[in-house]
Design a protein around this motif. Structure first.
Motif, short mmCIF file in Angstrom:
data_model
loop_
_atom_site.label_atom_id
_atom_site.label_comp_id
_atom_site.label_asym_id
_atom_site.label_seq_id
_atom_site.Cartn_x
_atom_site.Cartn_y
_atom_site.Cartn_z
N GLU A 132 -13.97 0.61 5.93
CA GLU A 132 -14.83 0.23 4.80
C GLU A 132 -15.18 1.42 3.93
O GLU A 132 -15.24 1.31 2.70
CB GLU A 132 -16.11 -0.45 5.32
CG GLU A 132 -17.03 -0.98 4.24
CD GLU A 132 -16.48 -2.20 3.51
OE1 GLU A 132 -16.89 -2.41 2.35
OE2 GLU A 132 -15.63 -2.92 4.07
N GLU A 133 -15.40 2.57 4.54
CA GLU A 133 -15.75 3.76 3.77
C GLU A 133 -14.60 4.20 2.87
O GLU A 133 -14.79 4.54 1.69
CB GLU A 133 -16.14 4.90 4.72
CG GLU A 133 -16.59 6.17 4.00
CD GLU A 133 -16.93 7.28 4.98
OE1 GLU A 133 -17.92 7.98 4.76
OE2 GLU A 133 -16.20 7.45 5.98
N LYS A 134 -13.39 4.19 3.41
CA LYS A 134 -12.21 4.61 2.64
C LYS A 134 -11.65 3.49 1.78
O LYS A 134 -10.77 3.74 0.95
CB LYS A 134 -11.11 5.10 3.59
CG LYS A 134 -11.46 6.35 4.37
CD LYS A 134 -10.29 6.74 5.27
CE LYS A 134 -10.60 8.02 6.05
NZ LYS A 134 -9.47 8.38 6.95
N LYS A 135 -12.13 2.25 2.00
CA LYS A 135 -11.54 1.08 1.34
C LYS A 135 -10.03 1.07 1.56
O LYS A 135 -9.22 1.04 0.63
CB LYS A 135 -11.85 1.07 -0.17
CG LYS A 135 -13.32 0.95 -0.50
CD LYS A 135 -13.88 -0.41 -0.10
CE LYS A 135 -15.32 -0.58 -0.47
NZ LYS A 135 -15.90 -1.86 -0.02
N GLN A 136 -9.67 1.10 2.83
CA GLN A 136 -8.27 1.29 3.19
C GLN A 136 -7.89 0.47 4.41
O GLN A 136 -8.66 0.38 5.38
CB GLN A 136 -8.04 2.77 3.48
CG GLN A 136 -6.65 3.15 3.93
CD GLN A 136 -6.51 4.65 4.04
OE1 GLN A 136 -6.43 5.36 3.04
NE2 GLN A 136 -6.49 5.15 5.27
N LEU A 137 -6.69 -0.11 4.36
CA LEU A 137 -6.15 -0.89 5.47
C LEU A 137 -5.02 -0.11 6.14
O LEU A 137 -4.18 0.48 5.46
CB LEU A 137 -5.60 -2.23 4.97
CG LEU A 137 -4.85 -3.10 6.00
CD1 LEU A 137 -5.84 -3.74 6.98
CD2 LEU A 137 -4.01 -4.17 5.30
N MET A 138 -5.01 -0.11 7.46
CA MET A 138 -3.87 0.42 8.21
C MET A 138 -3.26 -0.70 9.02
O MET A 138 -3.95 -1.40 9.76
CB MET A 138 -4.30 1.55 9.15
CG MET A 138 -3.15 2.09 9.99
SD MET A 138 -3.66 3.43 11.11
CE MET A 138 -2.07 3.83 11.88
N ASN A 156 -3.75 -9.49 -6.54
CA ASN A 156 -4.49 -8.23 -6.55
C ASN A 156 -4.70 -7.66 -5.15
O ASN A 156 -5.64 -6.90 -4.91
CB ASN A 156 -5.86 -8.45 -7.21
CG ASN A 156 -5.73 -8.89 -8.65
OD1 ASN A 156 -5.18 -8.17 -9.47
ND2 ASN A 156 -6.22 -10.08 -8.95
N GLY A 157 -3.85 -8.01 -4.24
CA GLY A 157 -4.06 -7.51 -2.89
C GLY A 157 -2.89 -7.75 -1.97
O GLY A 157 -1.73 -7.85 -2.41
N GLU A 215 -6.27 0.88 -2.92
CA GLU A 215 -6.17 0.45 -4.32
C GLU A 215 -5.14 1.26 -5.09
O GLU A 215 -4.68 0.85 -6.14
CB GLU A 215 -7.55 0.55 -4.99
CG GLU A 215 -7.71 -0.44 -6.12
CD GLU A 215 -9.16 -0.69 -6.49
OE1 GLU A 215 -9.39 -1.51 -7.40
OE2 GLU A 215 -10.05 -0.10 -5.88
N GLN A 216 -4.75 2.42 -4.55
CA GLN A 216 -3.73 3.24 -5.21
C GLN A 216 -2.31 2.76 -4.88
O GLN A 216 -1.35 3.15 -5.54
CB GLN A 216 -3.87 4.71 -4.79
CG GLN A 216 -5.03 5.44 -5.47
CD GLN A 216 -6.38 4.94 -5.00
OE1 GLN A 216 -6.64 4.90 -3.79
NE2 GLN A 216 -7.23 4.54 -5.93
#
Length: 604
Positions: A132-138, A156-157, A215-216
């Motif tokens: 959640e902090e990085k707004k990132q999925l692995m 968008n995802g 998001e990048q």
């Protein structure tokens, strides 16, 4: 084992879309019939279906980690066989644990090592971690790809799931197939190219890879691959090393809080694992299962793949190990009636009768157990197939198994064949695989060819076998573990010369030596016999009549793709091999029903 699903979206507030996440997890309920869970934030939604195997009370998912600054959510399918060592290591680094589950160990591994955590794992796994902090999925997948993981970038995802049906449950994902998908469907057959999911815009995370999505954009990383180097161990050391790895692997994979059994065919691979497991069980009685067909003894004919009947050998091994054995017998009607179930499990056409019988076997095994050990993949990693020493296959310039399934493309309409260029497509995929091959300088010509063959089987054929096993078992909420896929064993075997693997002038001779302390000599020296197939003429008649009904129905969607006259000619040709033709009919029936059931749009 379990089923996972998730949705990342940068524009929608997913807290208002929980009903869609539930549709995705409901689609894979069979993978986890024991419990369900969901976690949703503004940009991320993770879902889970649980099959309880370890720590019934503590392994609930999605699992969360949270402190004042950090919130992480995990949805995970698999088993970490080294989780106890990892837990001890992480505890020494200051981590505290509230459960006995490997799920929590995976979560804390990510906290400690970030995306490098996958390099610490020994197991079978597919997972999604939202930071959640990085707004990132692995997204991560195990070394050999035992556990499945599909994804699609939509709008968008991104969406991900254990099975394609979880993605198709999302209203924005359409069931479409384009020219590449058709080339896979008819050119590669059930042995699809890794990464390809046949459906347009749907892909899979490849074995030994992980993916970072934010998001990048998306970053794909291969964290494990085979490395070629000269094998330095002598014969005795090699045999002992294989034995030690197998013993350690089986011991780790016997850990379960639910009943466990083994698959036993009487062949070298399953017999060896059953014997090791039986000794590890000590005074407890290990159960085992085998499969047979009505009238199989009377109908059996020796051929290239099947030298003798399994059942006498099954009995021999069961008595030697002391297992509580059950033999499951199916008739032709049962096989025909259930032909489409594996297709629905895979979301794609498969190999038909062999896959059907496997699903039916797991259905019976599930009545008394939740976990099984399987000898799957030994032939791929030990170079056990006849193709490894047949010059015409070593020099074929295509995947050797495609030489046996050419009939699938042959029945396509001529104009479609001209458009797809199937042979060129096959060669292209083969050349792509060749570019990944880690060559070893200084090998002889024959050694280089055998290494190449080994690479093709491990990276291109084995994924099909693991897909088949996973979907057939998980369709019944049943977990099957594959000790021969332990990456430590695969790495070690990769560099053993074929001549050493084939010691004593018999396929997998090195494995036979490694199992000397576990199996009687007659069992160890039994020649390879492939997975059993029914010889009952009633099965051929059943699929032939089904195929005719498809040809006679103008609404059959497959008629837009195949030349019906070519297929009718096969039905009428009394000189045709019924073994080859029934496999073709199995596949075409599944393609037709797949196009219909999934409402697949063909986009050329």
């Amino acid at each position: 084992m379990c089923g996972i699903a998730g949705w990342i979206d940068w524009k929608k507030d997913l807290r208002e879309q929980q009903h869609i996440l539930k549709s995705m997890t409901d689609a894979i309920e069979h993978r986890g019939p024991d419990a369900e869970g969901a976690w949703v934030s503004e940009n991320a939604a993770l879902g889970h279906r649980r099959l309880i195997v370890i720590d019934p009370n503590g392994g609930k998912q999605p699992m969360l980690y949270q402190n004042n600054h950090h919130q992480i959510a995990l949805t995970y399918n698999g088993e970490l066989y080294n989780y106890l060592e990892l837990k001890e290591e992480l505890t020494g680094k200051g981590h505290t644990f509230n459960t006995s589950s490997d799920t929590e160990v995976l979560l804390h591994s990510y906290l400690e090592w970030g995306e490098e955590c996958v390099r610490h794992f020994n197991g079978i796994f597919a997972f999604g971690i939202w930071d959640e902090e990085k707004k990132q999925l692995m997204l991560g997948r195990d070394h050999l790809g035992v556990k499945p993981l599909f994804f699609t970038e939509e709008g968008n995802g991104l969406l991900f799931g254990s099975e394609i049906k979880a993605l198709l449950a999302h209203p924005e994902v359409n069931a479409e197939i384009d020219q590449t998908g058709l080339s896979e469907l008819f050119g590669m057959g059930p042995m699809r190219t890794p990464g390809q999911a046949i459906f347009k815009n749907i892909q899979e995370v490849r074995a030994g890879h992980y993916m970072i999505y934010n998001e990048q954009g998306r970053k794909d990383v291969q964290y494990w691959t085979l490395e070629s180097k000269k094998h330095m161990d002598d014969m005795d050391t090699t045999v002992n090393t294989i034995k030690e790895i197998l013993e350690d692997t089986v011991k780790r994979q016997l850990i379960a809080d639910k009943p466990l059994t083994t698959m036993l065919s009487g062949g070298l691979d399953s017999s060896g694992l059953t014997a090791i497991a039986g000794r590890e069980y000590g005074e407890k009685t290990l159960s085992s299962y085998s499969i047979d067909f009505v009238n199989n003894e009377a109908d059996f004919e020796e051929d290239f793949l099947r030298r003798d009947l399994d059942e006498p050998w099954v009995k021999r091994v069961s008595e030697h190990v002391g297992t509580d054995h059950t033999s499951i017998v199916f008739d032709a009607k049962k096989l025909v009636d259930n032909l489409l179930v594996p297709m629905k499990a895979r979301d794609l056409p498969g190999v038909g009768e062999i896959e059907t019988s496997l699903y039916l076997l797991f259905t019976e095994m599930k009545k008394t157990a939740t976990v099984a050990l399987s000898g799957e993949s030994a032939d791929e990693v030990f170079s056990g197939y006849p193709w490894f020493h047949q010059e015409e296959y070593l020099d074929a310039g295509v995947f050797p198994w495609l030489l046996n399934i050419g009939g699938i493309a042959d029945v396509m309409k001529d104009d479609l064949l001209d458009r797809l260029h199937i042979e060129d497509y096959r060669k292209q995929r083969y050349q792509e695989a060749l570019k990944e091959l880690p060559v070893l300088e200084g090998e002889s010509d024959i050694e280089a060819k055998q290494r190449r063959m080994s690479f093709m089987f491990i990276t291109r054929f084995l994924p099909f076998m693991l897909d088949r096993k996973d979907r057939a078992s998980m369709m019944t909420g049943f977990e099957v573990r594959v000790p021969f896929c332990d990456y430590r064993l695969v790495e070690y075997l990769w560099n053993i010369p074929f001549e050493m693997k084939n010691v004593d002038d018999i396929e997998k001779g090195i494995l036979r030596r490694a199992l000397k302390d576990y199996l009687p000599d007659d069992v160890r020296n039994r020649r390879k016999s492939a997975y059993p197939s029914t010889k009952d003429e009633a099965y051929y008649e059943g699929v032939k009549d089904w195929m005719l009904s498809i040809l006679n129905d103008p609404a059959s969607p497959i008629l837009n793709l195949i030349d019906a006259d070519k297929v009718r000619a096969m039905i009428e040709d009394k000189e045709q091999s019924t073994t080859m033709v029934k496999s073709l009919f199995d596949y075409l029936i599944q393609v037709n029903e797949w196009l219909k059931e999934y409402d697949v749009s063909v986009k050329l």
